[in-house]
Scaffold this motif. Structure first.
Motif, short mmCIF file in Angstrom:
data_model
loop_
_atom_site.label_atom_id
_atom_site.label_comp_id
_atom_site.label_asym_id
_atom_site.label_seq_id
_atom_site.Cartn_x
_atom_site.Cartn_y
_atom_site.Cartn_z
N LYS A 131 50.05 -44.88 -118.04
CA LYS A 131 50.20 -45.77 -118.87
C LYS A 131 50.87 -45.10 -120.23
O LYS A 131 49.89 -44.58 -120.87
CB LYS A 131 49.24 -46.78 -119.03
N ASN A 132 51.87 -45.33 -120.50
CA ASN A 132 52.56 -44.59 -121.89
C ASN A 132 52.28 -45.55 -123.02
O ASN A 132 52.85 -46.91 -123.14
CB ASN A 132 54.03 -44.30 -121.97
N PRO B 218 57.78 -39.97 -105.15
CA PRO B 218 57.53 -38.85 -106.28
C PRO B 218 58.04 -39.01 -107.55
O PRO B 218 58.88 -39.89 -108.08
CB PRO B 218 58.50 -37.64 -105.60
N LEU B 219 56.89 -38.54 -108.52
CA LEU B 219 57.32 -38.66 -109.83
C LEU B 219 58.23 -37.71 -110.18
O LEU B 219 58.01 -36.45 -110.35
CB LEU B 219 55.70 -38.19 -110.60
N ALA B 220 59.12 -38.25 -110.77
CA ALA B 220 60.26 -37.40 -111.25
C ALA B 220 60.19 -36.98 -112.58
O ALA B 220 60.08 -37.60 -113.51
CB ALA B 220 61.80 -38.05 -111.03
N LEU B 221 59.86 -35.38 -112.74
CA LEU B 221 59.70 -34.87 -114.14
C LEU B 221 60.69 -35.13 -114.97
O LEU B 221 60.25 -35.42 -116.19
CB LEU B 221 59.32 -33.46 -113.96
N SER B 222 62.03 -35.32 -114.67
CA SER B 222 63.16 -35.37 -115.56
C SER B 222 63.15 -36.45 -116.20
O SER B 222 63.97 -36.91 -117.09
CB SER B 222 64.53 -34.78 -114.95
N THR C 244 54.19 -48.49 -117.74
CA THR C 244 53.31 -47.90 -116.93
C THR C 244 54.33 -47.28 -115.63
O THR C 244 55.04 -48.22 -115.11
CB THR C 244 52.20 -48.80 -116.46
N VAL C 245 53.89 -46.29 -115.07
CA VAL C 245 54.76 -45.55 -114.05
C VAL C 245 53.65 -45.16 -112.97
O VAL C 245 52.70 -44.65 -113.42
CB VAL C 245 55.45 -44.49 -114.49
#
Length: 189
Positions: free
Chosen positions: A86-87, A137-141, A149-150
């Protein structure tokens, strides 16, 4: 003719300026303290899954067979962690990389880094069972947009570990390294 005054000129007291500056500085300090977040994001681990791969190879394809040469085997443990991030910042946050540190019962430390997107695709080709575990998958880019929230999965590869040695380990920490913010570390196990 005016009187000649050789003494010091009368100056006003600095007390008036100090009394004005104190409330102004207090308002600025209040704004800085309460409007700036104290941490980058709230991170929780909702699930951790393990995939233990044991590979055995006799010889390289095309290489001559040597009589008496034993087959080589390798243990690889893939840890799939599902993260909720959560940002709370008013700006997006971007990942530099994600790392993990595993501590064995003998206090040996094993470090690893989450693979990038192209390496992840190759790993899923080699081990099709990983595709089922890597739901999103959590894409870093991509990063995480402001005030959102992701949820996503992170793959961690620990070479030489088995599922049993993982369970016997002392601790595992996951560190999210951001591009413009301080890194955050959480405990996996």
């Amino acid at each position: 003719m005016s009187d000649l005054n050789l003494g010091p000129s009368q100056q006003s007291s600095p007390l008036k300026g100090i009394l004005i500056a104190i409330p102004v500085l207090a308002v600025i300090a209040f704004a800085i303290y309460y409007l700036n977040p104290r941490h980058t994001a709230d991170i929780t681990v909702s699930k951790t899954q393990l995939y233990a791969a044991h590979t055995t190879s006799k010889s390289m394809p095309g290489a001559p067979h040597i009589v008496g040469q034993l087959a080589e085997s390798e243990n690889d443990l893939y840890v799939i962690a599902t993260l909720n991030i959560k940002n709370d910042l008013p700006i997006p946050i971007y990942f530099d990389n994600i790392t993990a540190t595993y501590t064995t019962p003998q206090d040996t430390v094993i470090d690893t880094r989450a693979p990038n997107t192209s390496d992840l695709a190759r790993l899923e080709e080699i081990f099709p069972a990983l595709s089922e575990l890597m739901v999103k998958p959590l894409a870093l880019s991509d990063g995480i947009p402001a005030k959102s929230t992701v949820q996503g999965t992170v793959l961690l590869h620990f070479s030489g570990l088995t599922e049993q040695t993982w369970k016997e380990g002392k601790s595992t920490t996951l560190t999210l390294n951001y591009i413009h913010q301080a890194p955050q570390t959480i405990t996996l196990a």
